[in-house]
Enzyme design. Structure first.
Site, PDB file in Angstrom:
ATOM      1  N   ASN A  53       1.485   6.203   7.125  1.00 17.11           N
ATOM      2  CA  ASN A  53       2.670   5.644   7.792  1.00 17.11           C
ATOM      3  C   ASN A  53       3.912   6.321   7.239  1.00 17.11           C
ATOM      4  OD1 ASN A  53       3.636   4.050   5.410  1.00 17.11           O
ATOM      5  ND2 ASN A  53       1.617   3.117   5.695  1.00 17.11           N
ATOM      6  N   LYS A 100       0.124 -15.383   2.250  1.00 15.82           N
ATOM      7  CA  LYS A 100      -0.279 -14.493   1.151  1.00 15.82           C
ATOM      8  C   LYS A 100      -0.069 -15.125  -0.220  1.00 15.82           C
ATOM      9  CE  LYS A 100       0.434 -10.374   3.897  1.00 15.82           C
ATOM     10  NZ  LYS A 100       0.196  -8.942   3.793  1.00 15.82           N
TER      11      LYS A 100
HETATM   12  O1  C5P Z   1       0.837  -7.933   6.328  1.00 14.31           O
HETATM   13  P1  C5P Z   1       1.858  -6.917   5.955  1.00 14.31           P
HETATM   14  O2  C5P Z   1       1.304  -5.545   5.770  1.00 14.31           O
HETATM   15  O3  C5P Z   1       3.065  -6.908   6.844  1.00 14.31           O
HETATM   16  O4  C5P Z   1       2.390  -7.444   4.546  1.00 14.31           O
HETATM   17  C1  C5P Z   1       3.310  -6.746   3.814  1.00 14.31           C
HETATM   18  C2  C5P Z   1       3.227  -7.125   2.364  1.00 14.31           C
HETATM   19  O5  C5P Z   1       1.881  -7.239   1.935  1.00 14.31           O
HETATM   20  C3  C5P Z   1       3.831  -6.061   1.471  1.00 14.31           C
HETATM   21  O6  C5P Z   1       4.310  -6.694   0.314  1.00 14.31           O
HETATM   22  C4  C5P Z   1       2.638  -5.164   1.180  1.00 14.31           C
HETATM   23  O7  C5P Z   1       2.812  -4.431   0.000  1.00 14.31           O
HETATM   24  C5  C5P Z   1       1.526  -6.181   1.060  1.00 14.31           C
HETATM   25  N1  C5P Z   1       0.217  -5.692   1.498  1.00 14.31           N
HETATM   26  C6  C5P Z   1      -0.781  -5.496   0.571  1.00 14.31           C
HETATM   27  N2  C5P Z   1      -2.031  -5.077   0.964  1.00 14.31           N
HETATM   28  C7  C5P Z   1      -2.290  -4.858   2.269  1.00 14.31           C
HETATM   29  C8  C5P Z   1      -1.293  -5.055   3.226  1.00 14.31           C
HETATM   30  C9  C5P Z   1      -0.046  -5.466   2.802  1.00 14.31           C
HETATM   31  O8  C5P Z   1      -0.532  -5.706  -0.627  1.00 14.31           O
HETATM   32  N3  C5P Z   1      -3.486  -4.435   2.631  1.00 14.31           N
END
Ligand code: C5P
Length: 393
Positions: A209, A339
């Site tokens: 990304n 989360k």
């Molecule tokens: O669900 P999303 O990707 O939008 O969530 C973003 C948050 O979750 C950020 O803090 C990102 O670092 C963390 N994240 C993570 N592991 C993942 C996906 C997101 O720690 N696989």
């Protein structure tokens, strides 16, 4: 009383410098002005002198000035040098270290922090030369504010407008604020994830990304400045390791999850990484074009933040990021709950935030939402680090 030296460059936005002087004085900041030749086409020395209630300096060759106050002294008696408006030409001269008039000589001679508020036509702002000069100045330690976006005096539209005087004043006040206690986070271990992850498709291709890692690196650096022991688990980026930070390089989400686990325990964790949501089972050999569609089966990656948030080794303060292109706050609140994070730093990435240098964030906590104005990622980092320090105190 704090003092600034205000260098007023040439440009239609020079009139806003008058309002800036007024706001600074109201905030108890003394202002001494230097007007460039260009600036003098837009505002008069008399206006600036009346507003600042101090003599205005215009020429390097004004012997009277040299007798009363040498340019070295003029550049050093202030606590901060502010350039507003900073034209493309002025930024270029600053980046090159040129000194061919009073303003540029002062800027080269000063030993004080410098803050520049650019204002110029959108094409000039976006020109490769200006981009290069601004990057150089930032590397040199100059704080270059992001210009505002909007309709311009020349009839075009885009970024390049001088930030509003109130926003410049806020930046001045931050620059003048005494350095925070370096020991605030002494003895604390803070874990930061940053950058993108790369999920291999085969030996030559990957899913990734646009994350540059800038915001996460800035946060890691700001925490280290406050005395924390910082472990930065980073996906692939082109950034230098911030001073005092221990960096662990990873590529994939799974490697990031393992590195985070290995770095525990931590007093706080700030998960800034843009972790890829999916991976594919990587092929050991380069796939032929025709095989791609059939081989690209997406497998969900572990959610590192959620695993920490609901796990037995949860850091005392757990902070996640939420980059969204729409319904930013609703998504952030939902993410915070799902989360198990204490705070979510939410931002709208529909514009130029990803990969860019500025960010406008909302801090979502148990107490509600706090929206911060658009600011440099370094400043976001500094503020967040201070908040973390206070929360852990
Ligand atoms: O669900 P999303 O990707 O939008 O969530 C973003 C948050 O979750 C950020 O803090 C990102 O670092 C963390 N994240 C993570 N592991 C993942 C996906 C997101 O720690 N696989």
């Amino acid at each position: 009383m704090k003092r600034i030296l205000l260098i007023v460059g040439g440009g239609i936005a020079a009139y806003k410098a008058c309002e800036l002087i007024r706001l600074c004085r109201k905030a108890g900041i003394a202002v001494r002005c230097v007007l460039t030749d260009g600036g003098a086409h837009f505002v008069t020395p008399m206006t600036l002198a009346a507003l600042s209630e101090a003599p205005v300096h215009t020429s390097l060759w004004d012997l009277k000035d040299e007798a009363e106050m040498g340019h070295i002294q003029l550049s050093r008696e202030a606590d901060l040098v502010v350039v507003a408006p900073a034209t493309a030409d002025l930024l270029a001269k600053m980046a090159a270290g040129m000194a061919d008039d009073l303003a540029t000589t002062l800027l080269l001679a000063t030993d004080k922090p410098v803050l520049a508020a650019p204002a110029m036509n959108v094409r000039m702002w976006q020109h490769a030369a200006t981009t290069r000069n601004v990057a150089q100045l930032r590397r040199d330690g100059v704080t270059v504010l992001e210009p505002d976006e909007g309709a311009m005096a020349c009839g075009e539209y885009g970024p390049g407008r001088l930030p509003e005087p109130a926003a410049i004043l806020a930046a001045i006040e931050r620059a003048l604020a005494p350095e925070p206690e370096p020991a605030l986070l002494a003895g604390r271990h803070v874990l930061v994830t940053a950058g993108p992850t790369q999920e291999a498709i085969d030996p030559v291709r990957y899913i990734a990304n646009r994350s540059s890692g800038r915001q996460g690196y800035a946060i890691a650096g700001a925490l280290a400045k406050l005395g924390a022991r910082v472990t930065l688990v980073s996906g692939p980026t082109a950034l230098p390791t911030p001073q005092g930070v221990t960096r662990v390089d990873v590529e994939s989400a799974q490697q990031m999850a393992d590195a985070v686990e290995a770095a525990l325990p931590a007093d706080a964790a700030v998960m800034v990484a843009a972790v890829a949501d999916w991976r594919v089972n990587a092929a050991p050999r380069k796939l032929a074009k025709g095989d791609m569609e059939s081989r690209l089966e997406l497998v969900p990656n572990p959610d590192i933040l959620a695993t920490l948030g609901h796990g037995p080794r949860r850091p005392g303060l757990l902070i996640g990021f939420a980059a969204e292109t729409h319904d930013v706050l609703a998504h952030a609140a939902e993410k915070r709950a799902r989360k198990g994070a204490d705070w979510i730093v939410a931002n709208d990435v529909s514009g130029d935030v990803m990969g860019g240098t500025a960010n406008a964030v909302h801090l979502v906590t148990a107490n509600g939402v706090e929206s911060w104005e658009r600011m440099d990622k370094e400043v976001v980092a500094q503020r967040l680090a201070e908040r973390i320090a206070h929360a852990l105190a």
